[in-house]
Scaffold this active site. Structure first.
Site, mmCIF file in Angstrom:
data_model
loop_
_atom_site.group_PDB
_atom_site.id
_atom_site.type_symbol
_atom_site.label_atom_id
_atom_site.label_comp_id
_atom_site.label_asym_id
_atom_site.label_seq_id
_atom_site.Cartn_x
_atom_site.Cartn_y
_atom_site.Cartn_z
ATOM 1 C CB CYS A 177 -2.627 36.762 27.703
ATOM 2 S SG CYS A 177 -2.759 37.360 29.402
ATOM 3 C CB THR A 178 -6.886 39.016 26.041
ATOM 4 O OG1 THR A 178 -6.746 38.055 24.997
ATOM 5 C CG2 THR A 178 -7.911 40.064 25.642
#
EC number: 1.14.-.-
Length: 327
Positions: A177-178
């Protein structure tokens, strides 16, 4: 002119008296001129803030004096302008909302994989690579051969797992994810569902872009970020995307040139989802934004929930019809 330092941070840690921290934390941020939002919950802290380098250093130093909040996972990037308008510290049930009771990354979590080792892991043909982010984030960039769950929110991820992943078939699952927080919680969820070999990218995409040379990178495109920059490139600088203020989808210059794009009102992604009533509201909001700009002020406010709910409702209706067909 000095660059604005943008600091994304999180830590899963038991904070039984997290409410106590809210006011003093807000005071520290305001005194230092820091803007952005931090979330506090029993399970930890999460958020992105921005300010001068000395202000960010002071904030991290203050947090380190609080029980459990030392060694917070954080990533720094830079911008020419302040990407936030407000300074907020919010109390939440979860620091990242999955909506599943009993998932605690402090107790059970997957295997952390450092950015330097990530390429080797995801090049393994036995590894299933899953992007845990939302559809509008995946649209502008992801890793080679990653699966896109096509979720509108992180709350939909558990259902995606139930419908598409099987611990008896998918022996090795890697997720990203980010900044690391969603994939950390996702691995905890998969472990609870019986998946054994579960991995996630330590520090998330942002840390990978920071540490892995572009010529060696398996990342494709840009990385969506939740601030006014919209996206960052491999050098962690503001990317080429803008954002539709009506639906939050990232948009290109070509999409902005489309007849379906109207500043603050619609874009090619949401033109068919905006009702007449929403259009009137968006037009009025855009008028206020332009008036604020003329006065040299920052207009604060976003009314996108109706469009997002519309997208979510359509997805739910599609899933329902598909389930009915399979019965």
């Amino acid at each position: 002119m000095s660059k604005v330092v943008v600091c994304a941070m999180y830590k899963f840690v038991s904070l039984p008296d997290f409410e106590r921290i809210q006011k003093p934390l807000l005071i520290v941020m305001e005194k230092s001129g820091i803007k952005g939002t931090l979330l506090l919950a029993k399970e930890g802290i999460n958020g992105t803030v921005a300010g001068s380098q000395s202000a960010i250093d002071a904030l991290l130093a203050w947090l380190a004096t609080q029980p459990g909040l030392d060694n917070i996972v954080h990533k720094l990037s830079f911008d020419d302008d302040m990407p936030f308008y407000r300074t907020k510290v919010k109390l939440k049930k979860e620091i990242v909302t999955m909506g599943v009771e009993g998932i605690d990354p402090n107790e059970v979590v997957g295997t952390y994989v450092k950015p330097k080792d990530w390429n080797a892991l995801i090049s393994d043909p036995e590894v299933l690579l899953v992007d845990t982010r939302n559809d509008y984030e995946v649209k502008i960039g992801t890793f080679e051969n990653a699966l896109d769950p096509q979720t509108a929110t992180f709350r939909e991820f558990p259902e995606y797992v139930k419908q598409n992943l099987d611990p008896t078939k998918h022996k090795k699952v890697a997720m990203f994810c980010t900044g690391g927080i969603r994939c950390e919680k996702s691995t905890a969820y998969l472990k609870e569902q019986g998946f054994e070999d579960v991995y996630h990218l330590e520090g998330g995409i942002l840390k990978y872009l920071e540490e892995v040379k572009q010529e060696e990178s398996m990342w494709q495109g840009e990385c969506f970020v939740f601030d006014n920059r919209v996206a960052v490139n491999h050098d962690l600088e503001k990317g080429q995307y803008d954002q539709c203020n009506a639906c939050r989808m990232p948009i290109t210059e070509a999409e902005k040139a489309s007849s379906q794009f109207e500043q603050g009102v619609s874009c090619p992604h949401c033109i068919d989802k905006v009702t007449d009533k929403q259009r009137e509201r968006f037009l009025e909001r855009e008028r206020q934004v332009q008036l604020s700009k003329q006065r040299g002020e920052a207009h604060i406010g976003s009314d996108v929930s109706a469009v997002i709910e519309s997208r979510r409702a359509k997805k739910e209706q599609l899933k329902k019809s598909q389930n009915e067909k399979s019965v």
